[in-house]
Design a protein around this motif. Sequence first.
Motif, PDB file in Angstrom:
ATOM      1  N   GLY A   1      -6.253   4.964  -1.329  1.00  0.00           N
ATOM      2  CA  GLY A   1      -5.985   4.935  -2.764  1.00  0.00           C
ATOM      3  C   GLY A   1      -6.053   6.294  -3.439  1.00  0.00           C
ATOM      4  O   GLY A   1      -5.730   6.411  -4.612  1.00  0.00           O
ATOM      5  N   SER A   2      -6.458   7.327  -2.713  1.00  0.00           N
ATOM      6  CA  SER A   2      -6.558   8.636  -3.385  1.00  0.00           C
ATOM      7  C   SER A   2      -5.259   9.424  -3.293  1.00  0.00           C
ATOM      8  O   SER A   2      -4.992  10.285  -4.123  1.00  0.00           O
ATOM      9  N   VAL A   3      -4.442   9.140  -2.288  1.00  0.00           N
ATOM     10  CA  VAL A   3      -3.124   9.781  -2.185  1.00  0.00           C
ATOM     11  C   VAL A   3      -2.067   8.681  -2.275  1.00  0.00           C
ATOM     12  O   VAL A   3      -2.185   7.651  -1.604  1.00  0.00           O
ATOM     13  N   SER A   4      -1.067   8.911  -3.092  1.00  0.00           N
ATOM     14  CA  SER A   4      -0.028   7.887  -3.266  1.00  0.00           C
ATOM     15  C   SER A   4       0.667   7.590  -1.945  1.00  0.00           C
ATOM     16  O   SER A   4       0.988   8.495  -1.177  1.00  0.00           O
ATOM     17  N   ARG A   5       0.931   6.324  -1.705  1.00  0.00           N
ATOM     18  CA  ARG A   5       1.706   5.922  -0.536  1.00  0.00           C
ATOM     19  C   ARG A   5       3.178   5.766  -0.875  1.00  0.00           C
ATOM     20  O   ARG A   5       3.976   5.409  -0.005  1.00  0.00           O
ATOM     21  N   TYR A   6       3.549   6.011  -2.133  1.00  0.00           N
ATOM     22  CA  TYR A   6       4.966   5.819  -2.474  1.00  0.00           C
ATOM     23  C   TYR A   6       5.819   6.765  -1.630  1.00  0.00           C
ATOM     24  O   TYR A   6       5.620   7.977  -1.650  1.00  0.00           O
ATOM     25  N   GLY A   7       6.745   6.215  -0.898  1.00  0.00           N
ATOM     26  CA  GLY A   7       7.620   7.024  -0.063  1.00  0.00           C
ATOM     27  C   GLY A   7       7.083   7.290   1.328  1.00  0.00           C
ATOM     28  O   GLY A   7       7.749   7.931   2.138  1.00  0.00           O
ATOM     29  N   LEU A   8       5.896   6.804   1.612  1.00  0.00           N
ATOM     30  CA  LEU A   8       5.395   6.834   2.997  1.00  0.00           C
ATOM     31  C   LEU A   8       5.909   5.559   3.651  1.00  0.00           C
ATOM     32  O   LEU A   8       5.576   4.456   3.197  1.00  0.00           O
ATOM     33  N   VAL A   9       6.725   5.689   4.671  1.00  0.00           N
ATOM     34  CA  VAL A   9       7.294   4.500   5.300  1.00  0.00           C
ATOM     35  C   VAL A   9       6.147   3.667   5.856  1.00  0.00           C
ATOM     36  O   VAL A   9       5.359   4.145   6.674  1.00  0.00           O
ATOM     37  N   ALA A  10       6.045   2.446   5.376  1.00  0.00           N
ATOM     38  CA  ALA A  10       4.852   1.644   5.619  1.00  0.00           C
ATOM     39  C   ALA A  10       4.732   1.200   7.071  1.00  0.00           C
ATOM     40  O   ALA A  10       5.694   0.731   7.677  1.00  0.00           O
ATOM     41  N   PHE A  11       3.527   1.356   7.595  1.00  0.00           N
ATOM     42  CA  PHE A  11       3.156   0.757   8.881  1.00  0.00           C
ATOM     43  C   PHE A  11       2.216  -0.401   8.532  1.00  0.00           C
ATOM     44  O   PHE A  11       2.597  -1.559   8.601  1.00  0.00           O
ATOM     45  N   ALA A  12       1.009  -0.087   8.110  1.00  0.00           N
ATOM     46  CA  ALA A  12       0.072  -1.121   7.662  1.00  0.00           C
ATOM     47  C   ALA A  12      -0.410  -0.728   6.267  1.00  0.00           C
ATOM     48  O   ALA A  12      -1.268   0.139   6.111  1.00  0.00           O
ATOM     49  N   SER A  13       0.172  -1.388   5.284  1.00  0.00           N
ATOM     50  CA  SER A  13       0.000  -0.974   3.888  1.00  0.00           C
ATOM     51  C   SER A  13      -1.453  -0.838   3.446  1.00  0.00           C
ATOM     52  O   SER A  13      -1.768   0.039   2.646  1.00  0.00           O
ATOM     53  N   SER A  14      -2.329  -1.689   3.941  1.00  0.00           N
ATOM     54  CA  SER A  14      -3.703  -1.658   3.440  1.00  0.00           C
ATOM     55  C   SER A  14      -4.551  -0.612   4.162  1.00  0.00           C
ATOM     56  O   SER A  14      -5.719  -0.423   3.830  1.00  0.00           O
ATOM     57  N   LEU A  15      -3.959   0.051   5.147  1.00  0.00           N
ATOM     58  CA  LEU A  15      -4.708   1.034   5.928  1.00  0.00           C
ATOM     59  C   LEU A  15      -4.091   2.432   5.870  1.00  0.00           C
ATOM     60  O   LEU A  15      -4.776   3.436   6.076  1.00  0.00           O
ATOM     61  N   ASP A  16      -2.780   2.515   5.642  1.00  0.00           N
ATOM     62  CA  ASP A  16      -2.051   3.794   5.658  1.00  0.00           C
ATOM     63  C   ASP A  16      -2.573   4.756   4.602  1.00  0.00           C
ATOM     64  O   ASP A  16      -2.854   4.350   3.469  1.00  0.00           O
ATOM     65  N   GLN A  17      -2.631   6.003   4.946  1.00  0.00           N
ATOM     66  CA  GLN A  17      -2.946   7.019   3.956  1.00  0.00           C
ATOM     67  C   GLN A  17      -2.390   8.359   4.452  1.00  0.00           C
ATOM     68  O   GLN A  17      -2.521   8.710   5.618  1.00  0.00           O
ATOM     69  N   ILE A  18      -1.743   9.071   3.518  1.00  0.00           N
ATOM     70  CA  ILE A  18      -1.249  10.412   3.828  1.00  0.00           C
ATOM     71  C   ILE A  18      -2.427  11.370   3.727  1.00  0.00           C
ATOM     72  O   ILE A  18      -3.288  11.198   2.862  1.00  0.00           O
ATOM     73  N   GLY A  19      -2.460  12.371   4.575  1.00  0.00           N
ATOM     74  CA  GLY A  19      -3.549  13.333   4.485  1.00  0.00           C
ATOM     75  C   GLY A  19      -3.141  14.714   4.972  1.00  0.00           C
ATOM     76  O   GLY A  19      -2.100  14.880   5.627  1.00  0.00           O
ATOM     77  N   PRO A  20      -3.994  15.711   4.665  1.00  0.00           N
ATOM     78  CA  PRO A  20      -3.688  17.110   4.991  1.00  0.00           C
ATOM     79  C   PRO A  20      -4.218  17.523   6.364  1.00  0.00           C
ATOM     80  O   PRO A  20      -5.228  16.997   6.834  1.00  0.00           O
ATOM     81  N   MET A  21      -3.531  18.473   6.968  1.00  0.00           N
ATOM     82  CA  MET A  21      -3.965  19.054   8.241  1.00  0.00           C
ATOM     83  C   MET A  21      -3.835  20.565   8.135  1.00  0.00           C
ATOM     84  O   MET A  21      -2.839  21.073   7.604  1.00  0.00           O
ATOM     85  N   GLY A  22      -4.845  21.270   8.637  1.00  0.00           N
ATOM     86  CA  GLY A  22      -4.799  22.737   8.564  1.00  0.00           C
ATOM     87  C   GLY A  22      -5.706  23.353   9.616  1.00  0.00           C
ATOM     88  O   GLY A  22      -6.445  22.643  10.308  1.00  0.00           O
ATOM     89  N   LYS A  23      -5.637  24.683   9.715  1.00  0.00           N
ATOM     90  CA  LYS A  23      -6.470  25.351  10.714  1.00  0.00           C
ATOM     91  C   LYS A  23      -7.896  25.533  10.216  1.00  0.00           C
ATOM     92  O   LYS A  23      -8.794  25.829  10.999  1.00  0.00           O
ATOM     93  N   SER A  24      -8.084  25.431   8.912  1.00  0.00           N
ATOM     94  CA  SER A  24      -9.427  25.631   8.360  1.00  0.00           C
ATOM     95  C   SER A  24      -9.752  24.533   7.361  1.00  0.00           C
ATOM     96  O   SER A  24      -8.858  23.816   6.884  1.00  0.00           O
ATOM     97  N   VAL A  25     -11.029  24.399   7.053  1.00  0.00           N
ATOM     98  CA  VAL A  25     -11.451  23.427   6.051  1.00  0.00           C
ATOM     99  C   VAL A  25     -10.845  23.787   4.696  1.00  0.00           C
ATOM    100  O   VAL A  25     -10.368  22.925   3.958  1.00  0.00           O
TER     101      VAL A  25
END
Lengths: 92, 481, 487
Positions: free
Chosen positions: C196-220
């Motif tokens: 619920g903290s990142v919008s799922r609008y436009g994320l092609v749904a796999f499991a709607s109640s579990l999906d979440q977009i998130g960031p990845m990087g080399k550092s915190v």
Amino acid sequence: MTAMKMDIAHVAKLAKLQFDEQEAQKFEGQMQSIIDMVENLPPLSDSGALIDPENPMIMREDKVTDHCKRDELLKNAPQVQAGCVVVPKVVE
Amino acid sequence: MLNDNYEMVVGLEVHAELSTDTKIYCGCKNQFGLEVNTQCCPICTGMPGTLPTLNEKVVEYAVKMGHALNCTINRICKQDRKNYFYPDLPKAYQISQFDIPLCEHGYVDILVDGEEKRIGVTRIHIEEDAGKLIHDDSFAGSLVDFNRCGVPLIEIVSEPDFRSSAEAKAYLDTIRSILIYLGISDGKMQEGSIRCDVNVSVRKKGDTEFGTRCEMKNVNSFSGAVRAIEYEAARQVEVLENGGTVSQETRRWDDAKGQNFLLRSKEDAHDYRYFPEPDLPTIVLEQEYVDRLKEQIPELPNKKIARYMKDYGLNQGDATLLVEQMEKAALFEETLACGKVSAKNVSNWILVDLSKYMNETKKSIADTKLTPQKLCQLIQKVEQGVISNTAGKTVFEVLLVEDREVDEVIEEKGLKQISDSSALEAVVNEVLSNNQKSIDDYKNGKTNALGYLVGQCMKATKGQGNPAMMKEMILAYLENH
Amino acid sequence: MELYQKTAAELSKMLRNKECSAVEVTKSVFDRIRQKEDTVGAYVTLTEDKALEKAGEVDQKLAAGEELSPLAGIPVGVKDNICTQGILTSCASKMLYNFVPPYNATAYDKLLKQDMVITGKCNMDEFAMGSSTETSYFKKTANPHDPSRVPGGSSGGSAAAVSAGEAIVALGSDTGGSIRQPAGFCGIVGLKPTYGSVSRYGLVAFASSLDQIGPMGKSVADTAMLYTAICGRDPMDATSAAREYPDFYQNLNSNVKGLTIGIPKEYFGEGIEPEVKQMVMDAVKLLEQNGATVKEISLPSTGYALNAYYIIASAEASSNLARYDGVKYGYRTSEYTSLEDMYLKTRSEGFGDEVKRRIMLGTFVLSSGYYDAYYKRAKLLQKQIAAEFAAAFEGCDVIATPTTPYSAFKLGENIDDPLKMYAGDICTVTVNIAGLPAMSLPCGMDSKGMPVGMQLIGPKFSEQTLFDAAFGYESLVGGFTTSAVEK
């Protein structure tokens, strides 16, 4: 709980999938082992409906937003005619 | 007519499109009859990654209908997915409500042959409409128009409380008029704004158990519903009378053929795999909000009709016609409130003269210059004999289009009725002396000669003579000579 | 040191100090892509022209003295299940091999508004179903540390791109571990945000109640920067939470004094490689030595979590993926005799085996007569698992576990054994089930020379706590050196 059997043909029909005989055999085995795994759930007392009133929905205002141009909308469609998506003839 | 030994048991599922500005789950315009695929967006066409957001107006309208049908409102409820494949259903699931509908356990009172009957309302839930398939014989495929996808619907499910097709028809009419009164649906049958599925079973009279029921789809009009119910009940009786059993199945009504056909048997029934819609959190309505909506419910048409019959002595037909259009009912009541006047006369003026004008000009009452005060004055003038009924119609025509006072129009047009007996006697004598043949006819039993003589008198007074007085004078003459 | 080897935070400062231009950064990344992509295969689609154009714009804006986001001009890879208007969004499936969305995902839109430079669309497991990126219809992605090993999945392309320097940061999505597991396998940092903290609008749904977009990087810091950019309430997503979010990057605090770390014994049991356990415990010990408190806790329903996860995720997937029917977009079979025939062939030809297994399982558990036994019980178990976590967090600030039972496995090693593949998700799925935030951060290289990830789990909306704890650890080890940018 006793082990559930999955009727592959019936489920495939519901899911609109088809498997040839060889595939079906492979799937049958795989699906059964997956079901054997997931059906191991603890007994839980039925606590009713699956609702979460703690997180109520925020509803949308009844306000018109821009709609999509038809060409844009149908650009991805496999077959289009007369502004419509075409499907094999449906007889109900 | 159904075999006398049987009775039918009927339940109805009514789908009504709500007249919100936008669709239920996206901001697309909710409008009928626009060019194909021009009122849709990635959301209502089920494009990958798009999400529904619930239109608050849909909930408001459904709750209002719930109140109107005396339902319990489930302030906490959810939406569910109903899964099935069909080309007009782009997501391959319909967002609906399964085990917790927004409204349930209600009832509505209908009028059948002047008698009230209470019909149970099982539930009302919200859901989205599907698109439309266009079939064209000149073309090998079917075309899909998504414009209707996501148009908000409420489904109103009744208890199996109907025992005749007439009851079902009365219920459908009542539901439609309530929808219109609440301003939540346009109720246009021809545009498919209201559709229904019919559940029919039959049983021997006196039986307490229900028979096996069949569901009928594709019932597109209320009169069609009557035909579909009659047909299906008769079909089931025939099956039973021939020693067969009715099997639970879904049948498709073909109104043109006046027959129904097997669509699917119980074994082939869809497995919709309902589960809670994960894209939409729980609906939680404040009690205060629900109460506020209840206060906004006006007197409903079924109650109004019953009141008009009881308080004003109108028959069910006239009362229904008055109530059908809210502005007619309003004019009727306001006119009565303006002064002492016969309710029956007010009803007649509205249902005959005003309705004729409205039909011819396609105008609403608000488009005319007529006010309740003026209508009341006009009817009083006629009732008091100040002007004739015919003159009244002349005045009425003026009042519709000009903002004028009733007295002023009567004066200007010289419509005041002559009730001075010496003046009328001269006219009557003149007419009688010129129409000996009619006098003879009358005496030979042709009583309609009397009407002719009165007509001649009216003509001589340019319509202003009091017809009742002149008729009396003529009769007195005929009896004495 | 090449520009592509740097972190977003470093590049952001350099751009402002005119030590380099955005175009130079972008060119450096694309040069690296040309160098590595043949072996790594992180991308389904590259958008170099658009990237250079955008970088040019950023340089102009910087030259004009415009105030820009700290992420302006930073090259970012986007997982191919995040809708990008005008750019192929395939979900690595034959089913969407040609799908070009006419709309943007909200999270992607936010990147554009930050003037980030999009390098392309990252490879993934088909429809995000898998843990190795091997179920992609288009290609296999290799772990940049060892091309014979998987990068993890399903966000394997995003993780490999960041680790190899083919992107500075990336967006992934996480339904059961799909950000954290590949981050762990590739030696980078990945956050699965609070549901619920990142919008799922436009994320092609796999499991709607579990999906979440998130960031990845080399550092915190990079991860915190990117998360700050994408989080927030979105009126287009009814499940997005109505709340305000701070600038997590600006607020970073490396002090771990007073932090209480819970160690759930269920996550250190059988099935977890001893070496992995040891490395995670060593990392926890380091935090303890620097002022954190460590306590053992228990999450008793953990053993059932995987089962509940596969039921819920597959049920929702079976419904979410029903729309791929050959009617409106994507793949349609070439020959068919009827509507039914078109449905069957399109779906059977368009989906890969793993997707079919999930659809079959999901259809089965929802079907008449089985719903209560499977789906409903799994949903009730979900409540219980969430309640256990909530109770655990009364006594600790974060929970530390291994991200995965083992480091990256060999390509092909698990692909024909779904159960073995699923078992690898054991440490991550509970977080999705409970809707919690969790991140994976590198805690060194194992004896195979592969990175090992530690998972930190927090209560809902405790991202700042997670970032701070992770930042504290990162500072203590002198910065992470487990990415493959130097290989």
